[in-house]
Enzyme design. Structure first.
Site, PDB file in Angstrom:
ATOM      1  N   ASP A  52       0.939  -1.171  -0.002  1.00 20.49           N
ATOM      2  CA  ASP A  52      -0.145  -0.039   0.080  1.00 20.49           C
ATOM      3  C   ASP A  52       0.917   1.232  -0.059  1.00 20.49           C
ATOM      4  OD1 ASP A  52      -2.514  -1.374   0.091  1.00 20.49           O
ATOM      5  OD2 ASP A  52      -2.246  -1.746   2.237  1.00 20.49           O
ATOM      6  N   LYS A  84      -1.072  -8.350  -1.658  1.00 19.58           N
ATOM      7  CA  LYS A  84      -2.303  -7.969  -1.622  1.00 19.58           C
ATOM      8  C   LYS A  84      -2.354  -6.475  -2.185  1.00 19.58           C
ATOM      9  CE  LYS A  84      -4.582  -6.665   2.186  1.00 19.58           C
ATOM     10  NZ  LYS A  84      -4.819  -5.111   2.070  1.00 19.58           N
ATOM     11  N   LYS A 114     -12.555  -3.818  -1.292  1.00 20.75           N
ATOM     12  CA  LYS A 114     -13.627  -3.686  -0.230  1.00 20.75           C
ATOM     13  C   LYS A 114     -14.728  -3.320  -0.791  1.00 20.75           C
ATOM     14  CE  LYS A 114     -10.909  -3.856   4.060  1.00 20.75           C
ATOM     15  NZ  LYS A 114      -9.483  -3.736   3.548  1.00 20.75           N
TER      16      LYS A 114
END
Length: 244
Positions: A18, A43, A75
């Site tokens: 991220d 991820k 999400k």
């Protein structure tokens, strides 16, 4: 060569990439190439999309092809039609995509599941989150969210490494569903909390690895910590749920 328990543990760690700023994007894409051959996979999600665009998501998936799970974490939480459009646009090349269970089945997750099935990707549903605020809304509704998950039959669910008792409850309710547990490291979860105490299949580690100058060594360090906590459990169980 890693001891057997460490070798099994490292295959249970997914690295979250991220970026905090635009300059991090290329560094984390380079990191994807390094860690995908070592850990369970990567991820990527909204920070990578916001700072690197859809091209960065696609590049992360490409760099990790054949090297482990590639999880897209947007999400998703909308009506089925909108989630379908997002999945068709952004999920190609990924092995799994994350959505919120609270959306519900009818007109929502059933359509997303069908879309992902057609793309050859797997659905992962959030039933609890790793931050304290999850106790305010999601956790009191956990039984309902697990009921949605049972109906949708996703490949996996997200449950927090920061609260292994929640992971254990999810495991009891969904004994054959893959559990991915974020919150290890910066959010307070210790490596092994979700796997050793809760019965999770994977732990998701972000800044502890992605912020290290030597991410591969940091990843192995996480695996060694997990292996030291529950070697027997690791050696007598296997996720068996890697990408096909």
């Amino acid at each position: 060569m890693d001891p057997p328990a460490v070798g099994e543990a490292v295959k249970r760690v997914i690295v979250a990439l991220d970026p905090a700023r635009r300059g991090d994007v290329d560094r984390l894409l380079d990191m994807a190439r390094l860690v995908c051959g070592v850990g369970a996979g990567i991820k990527v999600g909204l920070p990578m999309l916001a700072l690197g665009g859809s091209e960065a998501l696609a590049e992360a998936a490409r760099l990790c092809k054949g090297g482990g799970l590639r999880v897209l974490d947007l999400k998703l939480a909308d009506i089925g039609y909108i989630m379908r459009l997002a999945a068709e646009s952004l999920s190609r090349g990924f092995d799994a995509a994350i959505a919120h269970a609270f959306v519900g089945y009818e007109g929502g997750l059933v359509e997303l599941k069908k879309t992902l099935d057609g793309l050859g990707a797997r659905l992962v549903l959030v039933v609890s989150m790793s931050h304290p605020g999850s106790r305010e809304v999601l956790d009191p509704c956990l039984d309902k969210l697990l009921a949605v998950a049972r109906r949708v039959e996703p490949w996996g669910v997200v449950a927090p490494a920061t609260r292994p008792e929640v992971v254990a409850r999810v495991r009891e309710t969904l004994p054959t569903t893959v559990i991915l547990s974020p919150g290890v490291g910066a959010q307070g979860g210790k490596p092994g909390d979700a796997i050793c105490l809760g019965g999770a299949d994977y732990e998701i580690v972000g800044r502890m690895v992605a912020g290290s100058p030597d991410p591969v060594s940091a990843l192995r360090g996480v695996a060694e910590y997990i292996a030291a906590r529950c070697p027997e459990k690791l050696l007598h169980s296997s996720t068996g749920n890697g990408p096909s």
